[in-house]
Write an enzyme that holds these catalytic residues in place. Sequence first.
Site, PDB file in Angstrom:
ATOM      1  CD1 TRP A 154      -1.549   2.387   1.309  1.00 33.33           C
ATOM      2  CD2 TRP A 154      -3.489   1.021   1.078  1.00 33.33           C
ATOM      3  NE1 TRP A 154      -2.984   3.230   1.037  1.00 33.33           N
ATOM      4  CE2 TRP A 154      -3.499   2.690   1.177  1.00 33.33           C
ATOM      5  CE3 TRP A 154      -4.257   0.041   0.921  1.00 33.33           C
ATOM      6  CZ2 TRP A 154      -5.312   2.909   0.393  1.00 33.33           C
ATOM      7  CZ3 TRP A 154      -5.426   0.407   0.957  1.00 33.33           C
ATOM      8  CH2 TRP A 154      -5.751   1.788   0.498  1.00 33.33           C
ATOM      9  CD  GLU A 184       3.698  -1.311   2.383  1.00 31.31           C
ATOM     10  OE1 GLU A 184       3.130  -1.284   3.917  1.00 31.31           O
ATOM     11  OE2 GLU A 184       3.267  -1.555   1.525  1.00 31.31           O
ATOM     12  CG  ASP A 231       5.977   3.331   1.692  1.00 27.00           C
ATOM     13  OD1 ASP A 231       5.651   5.146   3.215  1.00 27.00           O
ATOM     14  OD2 ASP A 231       4.737   3.977   1.223  1.00 27.00           O
ATOM     15  CD  GLN A 262       0.535   1.854   8.566  1.00 25.38           C
ATOM     16  OE1 GLN A 262       0.110   1.029   9.229  1.00 25.38           O
ATOM     17  NE2 GLN A 262       0.315   1.351   7.529  1.00 25.38           N
ATOM     18  CE  LYS A 281      -0.686   5.292   7.028  1.00 22.81           C
ATOM     19  NZ  LYS A 281      -1.385   6.424   7.310  1.00 22.81           N
ATOM     20  NE  ARG A 292      -3.490  -1.430   9.763  1.00 21.94           N
ATOM     21  CZ  ARG A 292      -3.427  -0.367   8.941  1.00 21.94           C
ATOM     22  NH1 ARG A 292      -2.053  -0.558   7.891  1.00 21.94           N
ATOM     23  NH2 ARG A 292      -4.925   0.416   8.608  1.00 21.94           N
TER      24      ARG A 292
HETATM   25  C1  LIG Z   1       2.923   2.198   3.513  1.00 20.11           C
HETATM   26  C2  LIG Z   1       2.068   3.387   3.126  1.00 20.11           C
HETATM   27  N1  LIG Z   1       2.799   4.072   2.120  1.00 20.11           N
HETATM   28  C3  LIG Z   1       2.202   5.529   2.016  1.00 20.11           C
HETATM   29  C4  LIG Z   1       0.344   5.550   2.875  1.00 20.11           C
HETATM   30  C5  LIG Z   1       0.106   6.391   1.364  1.00 20.11           C
HETATM   31  O1  LIG Z   1       0.008   7.692   3.387  1.00 20.11           O
HETATM   32  P1  LIG Z   1      -1.280   8.237   2.171  1.00 20.11           P
HETATM   33  O2  LIG Z   1      -3.157   7.919   2.943  1.00 20.11           O
HETATM   34  O3  LIG Z   1      -1.400   9.942   3.431  1.00 20.11           O
HETATM   35  O4  LIG Z   1      -1.326   9.708   0.696  1.00 20.11           O
HETATM   36  C6  LIG Z   1       0.202   4.450   3.425  1.00 20.11           C
HETATM   37  C7  LIG Z   1      -1.242   4.500   3.915  1.00 20.11           C
HETATM   38  O5  LIG Z   1      -2.108   4.480   4.533  1.00 20.11           O
HETATM   39  C8  LIG Z   1       0.984   3.568   3.503  1.00 20.11           C
HETATM   40  O6  LIG Z   1       0.520   2.546   4.920  1.00 20.11           O
END
Ligand SMILES: Cc1ncc(COP(=O)(O)O)c(C=O)c1O
Length: 431
Positions: free
Chosen positions: A138, A210, A243, A246, A272, A404
């Site tokens: 994600w 991630e 990324d 989180q 976040k 989660r």
């Molecule tokens: C790992 C990761 N990257 C990017 C995003 C996207 O972030 P945003 O919703 O602030 O655009 C999320 C959102 O859940 C995320 O979990």
Amino acid sequence: MSKNADAEFWAKANAHLVRYGGAFAPLIAESAQGNWFTDADGRRILDFTSGQMSAILGHSHPEIVAVAQRYIGELDHLYSTLLSRPVVDLATVLAKVSPGKLDRVLLVSTGGESNEAALRMAKLVTGRHEVVALSRSWHGVTGGAAANTYSSSRKGYGPPQPGALVLPAPDTYRSRFIDDQGYDWRAELEFGFDLIDRQSSGALAACIVEPILSSGGVLEPPEGYMAQLAKMCAARDMQLIFDEAQTGLGRTGTLFACERDGVVPHYLTLSKTLGAGLPLAAMLTTAEIEDVAAERGYLFYTTHASDPLPAAVGLKVIEVILRDRFSERAAELGTRLRDGLVALQQRYESIGDVRGRGLLLGLDLVKDRRSKTPDPELAQRVARECLALGMMTSVVRGGFGIFRIAPPLTIEPHEIDLGLEIFDKALSRAL
Ligand SMILES: Cc1ncc(COP(=O)(O)O)c(C=O)c1O
């Protein structure tokens, strides 16, 4: 009657709000403080989701409130190429605390944007456009981020950006590469890259991952996986984007989750947790890469790029996390939480797996442990019971039954125990 059922509130909500992510929770949040929020009946609810996985310092942390109050009154928002001290100071601190030589920083607002910024730079610098991502990723809902997001529905929005290629997500519980000998993630990676090489039109630019796939079900890649992935990317001259929306800033027990893997990416994105609940995101890269991008006229001009108010908040967030040793706290309290979940697993056959790191844990509910068939209906019932018992939880999307679990890093040991008690009661009621 419950004030959460306020007919006028819900009539207006139903008449005027877009349903952007399924049903809304059936209550009204009136205030939020520390690790709790309060509903319309004055009932306190334990926040085991840190808001949307962001409020790592709990809600309305007094030092964050003070900074936000000061900057809204003194230096809020500016023309996007006009610099201020909080922006330069935050970039300097991020360059200092991040791994390797990620010395150049772009400050924006959301996670999706920070990933777009990295993807656009990787495309410009490499002159190629294909991007590889993991099958349970994600990265956001904006164009480039969504093209590389596979854990939410891709149906109905037309063609994603061309060149989006997928690798199997490392799933230590359900991978098809698990047999009696264990999980052969190396074979899985070889297989994945074999498919990538066959699909590629010769324009591989980047791979975005991630360090722990959170929204995809809290999938923690095995040790060694990221190093091997980085090697396979390097062999194809691809740039690596981590990324840490989180996982960044302490949640997994180290300031950045990628520290465990000893891998420094070409780009690191934070969002976040960086604003601890306020909209702030960052894209970090090396001077070498940024110099090439700048030479080629890199453009990522947004309304809120380099805004002073969120930057000042981000500076305070990092100061508090380092000063109060929140990474260590996440590791310690994560162990307490995990031990409690494992104890529940010993009592409930429906808990197939407990996984994750620090205060980012996953609880995987199954119909039976042999088949590992996910039980999404049970997870929804447990989540409803948790809310009724006074705890907000998050079940990941995509047909799984995975919780989660990510409370604020300010969570107290007795609140962890309370959360575990609530899970226990909720499971026994829902089964
Ligand atoms: C790992 C990761 N990257 C990017 C995003 C996207 O972030 P945003 O919703 O602030 O655009 C999320 C959102 O859940 C995320 O979990």
